[in-house]
Each structure stands twice: as structure tokens, then as C-alpha cells.
Design a protein around this motif. Structure first.
Motif, PDB file in Angstrom:
ATOM      1  N   UNK A  44       8.733  -2.974  50.469  1.00 58.61           N
ATOM      2  CA  UNK A  44       9.476  -3.224  49.225  1.00 58.61           C
ATOM      3  C   UNK A  44      10.223  -1.949  48.849  1.00 58.61           C
ATOM      4  N   UNK A  45      11.573  -2.089  48.621  1.00 55.79           N
ATOM      5  CA  UNK A  45      12.380  -0.920  48.253  1.00 55.79           C
ATOM      6  C   UNK A  45      12.097  -0.490  46.811  1.00 55.79           C
ATOM      7  N   UNK A  46      12.073   0.808  46.604  1.00 52.88           N
ATOM      8  CA  UNK A  46      11.926   1.394  45.264  1.00 52.88           C
ATOM      9  C   UNK A  46      13.282   1.948  44.846  1.00 52.88           C
ATOM     10  N   UNK A  80      10.781   6.958  53.970  1.00 52.33           N
ATOM     11  CA  UNK A  80      11.363   6.674  55.274  1.00 52.33           C
ATOM     12  C   UNK A  80      12.536   7.606  55.511  1.00 52.33           C
ATOM     13  N   UNK A  81      13.201   7.420  56.644  1.00 55.16           N
ATOM     14  CA  UNK A  81      14.318   8.260  57.030  1.00 55.16           C
ATOM     15  C   UNK A  81      15.433   8.179  55.972  1.00 55.16           C
ATOM     16  N   UNK A  82      16.006   9.297  55.667  1.00 50.27           N
ATOM     17  CA  UNK A  82      17.037   9.358  54.636  1.00 50.27           C
ATOM     18  C   UNK A  82      16.482   9.615  53.257  1.00 50.27           C
ATOM     19  N   UNK A  83      15.150   9.758  53.144  1.00 54.88           N
ATOM     20  CA  UNK A  83      14.544  10.063  51.854  1.00 54.88           C
ATOM     21  C   UNK A  83      14.330   8.851  50.966  1.00 54.88           C
ATOM     22  N   UNK A  84      14.589   7.635  51.482  1.00 53.17           N
ATOM     23  CA  UNK A  84      14.366   6.438  50.676  1.00 53.17           C
ATOM     24  C   UNK A  84      12.864   6.191  50.510  1.00 53.17           C
ATOM     25  N   UNK A  85      12.499   5.747  49.301  1.00 56.04           N
ATOM     26  CA  UNK A  85      11.096   5.486  48.978  1.00 56.04           C
ATOM     27  C   UNK A  85      10.849   3.986  49.054  1.00 56.04           C
ATOM     28  N   UNK A  86       9.741   3.616  49.718  1.00 61.27           N
ATOM     29  CA  UNK A  86       9.369   2.211  49.841  1.00 61.27           C
ATOM     30  C   UNK A  86       7.872   2.064  49.616  1.00 61.27           C
ATOM     31  N   UNK A  87       7.443   0.815  49.436  1.00 65.28           N
ATOM     32  CA  UNK A  87       6.013   0.504  49.327  1.00 65.28           C
ATOM     33  C   UNK A  87       5.641  -0.344  50.545  1.00 65.28           C
ATOM     34  N   UNK A  88       4.656   0.125  51.288  1.00 62.44           N
ATOM     35  CA  UNK A  88       4.181  -0.586  52.476  1.00 62.44           C
ATOM     36  C   UNK A  88       3.034  -1.503  52.098  1.00 62.44           C
ATOM     37  N   UNK A  89       3.131  -2.769  52.529  1.00 64.72           N
ATOM     38  CA  UNK A  89       2.087  -3.756  52.268  1.00 64.72           C
ATOM     39  C   UNK A  89       1.528  -4.233  53.612  1.00 64.72           C
TER      40      UNK A  89
END
Length: 384
Positions: A44-46, A80-89
Motif C-alpha cells: 500500500x502506497x503512503x 523502496x527504491x526512489x525513497x517511496x514509503x509503502x506498507x507491506x502486508x
């Protein structure tokens, strides 16, 4: 082995015994055991605005709640790559779907909250900066009739902007739609704020004329000239008796009232001067009554005496000549030149009060109409 309040656990093939409190032991699951094929992952993208929040303890509490309510095995923040923040489920497809729905709701509310706090912080900084800027500043506030707001602001804001630039102040106008608008001026010095106010404060005021003096003042003062000289917006006699209505900048209205008060200071002097003139005329009448008959024609000039224009505004009483003088001429002669010595009748006397003798006053008038000698009365009233 169960020894309250602890549980002793020893795994087969291990000599070491683990001691745990009972509440730290997960209850035996009633669900069928998981296999590798039952698990899946979802991300899920933050939003970028929540990147900082995703690194706080608050997000861990949020993910723990999502994990418990959805049943997923794992809910974790990753970069992840590029500094993007995500939530892993990690969990079953159904569990991941449920966790994703719950997590998106949390992220939506958190984003709105974060945006609110960002705006609040910016506004607080602005307030703090203004407080620091105007801590020692001077402030002037006044209320004015909403009809004057247009003149205060000017076309396209030209007037208020010019005042702000000239005196280095900040001006705000509020409640413009109400009967009384509020104008606030803030500047670095008291002098600059007061000067700005003098160029913006429009008022409506009245000047009450003492009873019986309106005619006199109206004769002495031209209100159109007063309006131009004092730079008023308007100046006129109101529907009420003996009241001059004025509109304009407060300082200009004050100037106009002072000018009217100055005129009125001389009213008693003019009345006394008129009494003296009437007394002199009476004495002249007693010396030679025949010289006070009016001629039939109008003279070239109008000597309105003390009042500057005939009888208008003059207190009730004596009337006076509108000609320059009464010369001496023949009976029924229609000549237009200087009055000469008549063939009949006696000498006439001019009414020029500035003459030092009767001889100096003879024949000074230049009548356009029919000359009248002393021996014949004209059709008219005798000046008294």
C-alpha cells in the motif's frame, strides 16, 4: 510444565528450559495450519505528505490495529527504491484485502490531519512574525459610514494602496457590508498612522447657525466656495432650519466649521456697523429730506452697504439706494449724462457717506433712467 504464575517450556532435543509468563503464551489456534501456497503479499502506497508520520511510533500503533483486525501475519513500513514509503502486508488474499481497506482509511484520515497541522503551524508562524513585527507598532482604529468605503479604497484599491505606500502602514477595512465599516491602520510610528488616518477618515457633520443668522451667513458665505476651499465632498443647507450639512475628510470638515465660526464672529460687528450707517443716513435725511426721493431709472452700480448685495440678509429696518448717488437735474428731463444744475428746484444732496461735504457730493451719480429734480417727487417710496 506449569508452575503458576510461570510456564516452563523445554523443546525436544534441547537441554535449555524457557520460562514464560502465562499471558505471553499464544493460545492454541483453532484454524487449520498455514501452508506456503495460502500466503500472499500486498503493498500500500503512503502519500508523500505522510512520509515523516510513517517513521513515528504512531504508525506502529496504527499497523498493529490493522494487523489484529484483518488477521494478516505482517503489516510493516518499508522504503523502496526512489525513497517511496509503502506498507507491506503478508497474509491470505482475503486478509490482505481487508487490511488494505482498513489501512487506506487510516492513511486518508492521517493525511487530512497532517495537512491541518501543517496549515496551523504556518499560520502560527505568521502570527508570531506579526507579533514580533508590531510589538512596538502604533495602531489606529475608527468606524465610518459604509457609504464612504468606496472613497477610502478608491478605484481598484488605488487610494488605499497609495496611502499605505506613502506612510508605510498596513490598512484593513472590515464590515464593509454593514452600516458602519471598521478601518484599522498599523504602522511603525504614531505619526505615520495618524497621518494615514487623516487621509482616510470620512465623516458627516453639521454646523448649527444661531437663530436668525442664516440669511446673513448665506449672504456672506457661498457654500460652493466653502466646499472647494475646504476640499469637502459636499456642503449644503439641510432641510432643517439653520443647519449646514458637510461631508468629507474629518480634518477638512473641521476646517470648514472653523471657517464658518470665524465668519459668525463678525456678525455683531456688521450689525453695529449697520446701525451706525442707519444713524448717519437719518441725520442726512433730517438735513435735506428732498434729496432722498428715488429716481425712476436704475443706477449703474449696486451699493449694498454693509451686506454686499441689496437688502438680502439685512436685518429688518432701513432700505437704501442701489445707485451711486442722486445728482441734480431739471424737471422731466430725460438726459442720460451726468446730473447737472437744474433750472428749477433747489440743490440735491448725494448719499455718498464717504464724502466730507455736501459740495463734494453734488452731481456724482450717473443715472441711466429719467433724472428727477428736487422740485418734483418721483413715483416711488422715500428711503427711510
Amino acid at each position: 510444565e506449569h508452575r503458576l504464575p510461570f510456564i516452563y517450556i523445554q523443546f525436544p532435543g534441547q537441554a535449555k528450559t524457557s520460562i514464560l509468563e502465562k499471558h505471553n503464551i499464544r493460545p492454541v489456534s483453532t484454524q487449520p495450519p498455514l501452508t506456503q501456497g495460502m500466503l500472499s503479499t500486498a503493498r500500500v502506497d503512503v502519500e508523500p505528505g505522510l512520509s515523516e508520520w510513517a517513521q513515528t511510533d504512531d504508525v506502529r500503533g496504527c499497523l498493529s490495529q490493522v494487523q489484529t483486525q484483518s488477521g494478516v501475519l505482517l503489516a510493516k513500513v518499508i522504503v523502496v527504491r526512489g525513497g517511496r514509503v509503502k506498507v507491506l502486508l503478508i497474509g491470505s488474499a482475503m486478509e490482505n484485502k481487508r487490511a488494505k481497506l482498513l489501512l487506506e482509511l487510516h492513511l486518508s484520515h492521517q493525511l487530512k490531519m497532517q495537512q491541518f497541522y501543517d496549515r496551523r503551524d504556518k499560520r502560527l508562524k505568521v502570527i508570531e512574525a506579526r507579533r514580533a513585527k508590531y510589538e512596538n507598532a502604533s495602531v489606529e482604529e475608527f468606524h465610518t459610514d459604509a457609504r464612504f468605503v468606496g472613497m477610502i479604497i478608491g478605484k481598484g484599491g488605488a487610494n488605499i494602496q497609495a496611502v499605505q505606500e506613502k506612510f508605510e502602514v498596513e490598512i484593513s477595512v472590515t464590515n464593509a457590508s454593514e452600516a458602519q465599516a471598521k478601518v484599522r491602520i498599523v504602522g511603525g510610528t504614531k505619526e505615520s498612522v495618524v497621518a494615514a488616518r487623516q487621509n482616510l477618515e470620512y465623516v458627516t457633520d453639521q454646523f448649527s447657525v444661531p437663530p436668525g443668522m442664516q440669511n446673513w451667513l448665506d449672504t456672506i458665505v457661498n457654500l460652493d466656495d466653502l466646499r472647494r476651499n475646504a476640499d469637502l465632498y459636499s456642503c449644503y443647507w439641510s432641510d432643517e432650519n439653520d443647519v449646514v450639512e458637510m461631508q468629507g475628510l474629518a480634518r477638512n470638515v473641521r476646517d470648514a466649521k472653523v471657517m464658518l465660526e470665524t465668519h459668525l464672529q463678525y456678525a455683531e460687528v456688521y450689525v453695529e456697523m449697520e446701525r451706525d450707517e442707519d444713524s448717519i443716513r437719518q441725520q442726512l435725511r433730517e438735513l435735506d429730506p428732498s434729496s432722498y426721493y428715488r429716481g425712476k431709472g436704475k443706477g449703474k452700480g449696486k451699493s449694498g452697504g454693509m451686506w454686499g448685495g441689496g437688502d438680502k440678509g439685512r436685518p429688518k429696518g432701513e432700505g437704501w439706494s442701489k445707485g451711486k448717488g442722486y445728482g441734480k437735474g431739471e424737471d422731466d428731463d430725460k438726459g442720460k449724462g451726468k446730473g447737472g444744475k437744474g433750472s428749477k428746484g433747489g440743490k440735491g444732496m448725494d448719499i455718498d457717506l464717504d464724502s466730507s461735504s455736501d459740495e463734494d457730493a453734488k452731481g456724482k451719480g450717473k443715472g441711466k433712467g429719467k433724472g428727477v429734480g428736487a422740485g418734483k417727487k418721483p413715483a416711488g417710496k422715500v428711503l427711510k
